[in-house]
Design an enzyme around this catalytic site. Structure first.
Site, PDB file in Angstrom:
ATOM      1  N   HIS A   1       0.818  -1.211   0.000  1.00 39.45           N
ATOM      2  CA  HIS A   1       0.000   0.000   0.000  1.00 39.45           C
ATOM      3  C   HIS A   1       0.858   1.270   0.000  1.00 39.45           C
ATOM      4  O   HIS A   1       1.903   1.356   0.628  1.00 39.45           O
ATOM      5  CB  HIS A   1      -0.937   0.000   1.212  1.00 39.45           C
ATOM      6  CG  HIS A   1      -0.232  -0.057   2.533  1.00 39.45           C
ATOM      7  ND1 HIS A   1       0.214   1.057   3.197  1.00 39.45           N
ATOM      8  CD2 HIS A   1       0.101  -1.109   3.320  1.00 39.45           C
ATOM      9  CE1 HIS A   1       0.785   0.704   4.339  1.00 39.45           C
ATOM     10  NE2 HIS A   1       0.738  -0.608   4.433  1.00 39.45           N
ATOM     11  N   ASP A   2       0.398   2.239  -0.787  1.00 37.56           N
ATOM     12  CA  ASP A   2       0.983   3.581  -0.847  1.00 37.56           C
ATOM     13  C   ASP A   2       2.368   3.618  -1.478  1.00 37.56           C
ATOM     14  O   ASP A   2       3.081   4.618  -1.341  1.00 37.56           O
ATOM     15  CB  ASP A   2       1.012   4.226   0.543  1.00 37.56           C
ATOM     16  CG  ASP A   2      -0.366   4.281   1.173  1.00 37.56           C
ATOM     17  OD1 ASP A   2      -1.205   5.053   0.677  1.00 37.56           O
ATOM     18  OD2 ASP A   2      -0.618   3.536   2.142  1.00 37.56           O
TER      19      ASP A   2
ATOM     20  N   GLY B   1       5.260  -1.075   2.462  1.00 29.65           N
ATOM     21  CA  GLY B   1       4.414   0.095   2.305  1.00 29.65           C
ATOM     22  C   GLY B   1       5.180   1.406   2.221  1.00 29.65           C
ATOM     23  O   GLY B   1       6.264   1.548   2.772  1.00 29.65           O
TER      24      GLY B   1
END
Length: 264
Positions: free
Chosen positions: A121-122, A139
């Site tokens: 994520h991200d 992440g």
């Protein structure tokens, strides 16, 4: 449509260009948008708020747009955004973003992503990168343009990798990698600069000379980071051709945290 296999399951709310091809047993969720010319192989799952651009080639057995592997995630409508002309090989896992950061995971254009790559994520990945098999990004990792990650490279969360950098196979990154740097090891250390890659991308002899001087300042002359940055800033006066590379390097070093530092 004839280019959608009869066994594929596509939610009626999904938005697929009429030229998109979808292979057998692939599942596409309601919030997915896929642009013209993209091919999705068999046995893929594309879900979440996922936007995929044009002319991508997505091979079989990929999972794109699943929720982040973050225990704090509570169903927020975060995104996965994939640009144009990317090749995504088998068994890759790209998660959507998280509300604790920018809320989106981004892969740019013209990237070559080999099998078993994970984008957590991200993560934000630029253009023209190559990620070899089993490269794993935790992440919040940021990867700039033209980066090459050797097979089994593992990147710690929040690490940044500058443009034209390169890692050797099985590198373990706990610190930021400045532009142009080649690194290797567990943990990874700086070994050289990516001179051959720069030549292939049309860098002039003057610019490559400037990159060599940056490497010397950062890694060879026993300078502090601030002293090295001052030395790098002075290169532009002596060699105006280095101006874009000096700006890139010092711009990257502006964002280096005291906690994480750069590879040494």
């Amino acid at each position: 449509m004839s280019n959608i296999h009869a066994t594929a399951i596509i939610d009626p709310k999904a938005e697929l260009d009429s030229s998109v091809t979808v292979g057998p047993y692939t599942v596409i969720g309601p919030h997915v948008r896929i642009g013209a010319g993209t091919t999705v192989g068999p046995h893929c799952v594309i879900e979440g708020h996922t936007t995929i651009g044009q002319d991508n080639r997505i091979f079989q057995f990929n999972s794109l747009g699943a929720i982040p592997q973050d225990k704090k995630y509570a169903g927020e409508p975060c995104e996965l955004i994939i640009g144009d002309r990317n090749t995504i090989r088998e068994f890759c896992t790209f998660n959507i973003g998280s509300p604790g950061d920018i809320g989106k995971t981004v892969l740019g254009n013209d990237n070559w992503v080999m099998a078993y790559v994970h984008l957590a994520h991200d993560c934000v990945v630029g253009n023209n990168t190559i990620f070899a098999n089993n490269s794993q990004l935790a992440g919040h990792v940021h990867v700039d343009d033209w980066v090459i990650l050797g097979g089994f490279t593992v990147v710690h969360q929040f690490v940044r990798i500058g443009a034209h950098a390169m890692t050797a196979m099985c590198s373990l990154l706990f610190a930021d990698v400045p532009p142009f740097v080649m690194c290797q090891g567990q943990p990874a250390g700086a070994r050289s600069m990516n001179f051959e890659g720069l030549r292939r991308r049309g860098f002039s002899a003057e610019r490559i000379s400037g990159v060599k001087a940056m490497h010397k300042a950062l890694y060879r002359d026993d300078l502090t980071l601030e002293q090295a940055r001052q030395r790098i800033a002075e290169l532009e006066t002596a060699n105006p051709a280095t101006a874009p590379d000096v700006a890139m390097m010092n711009g990257f070093l502006d964002g280096v945290s005291a906690q994480r530092g750069i590879v040494r």
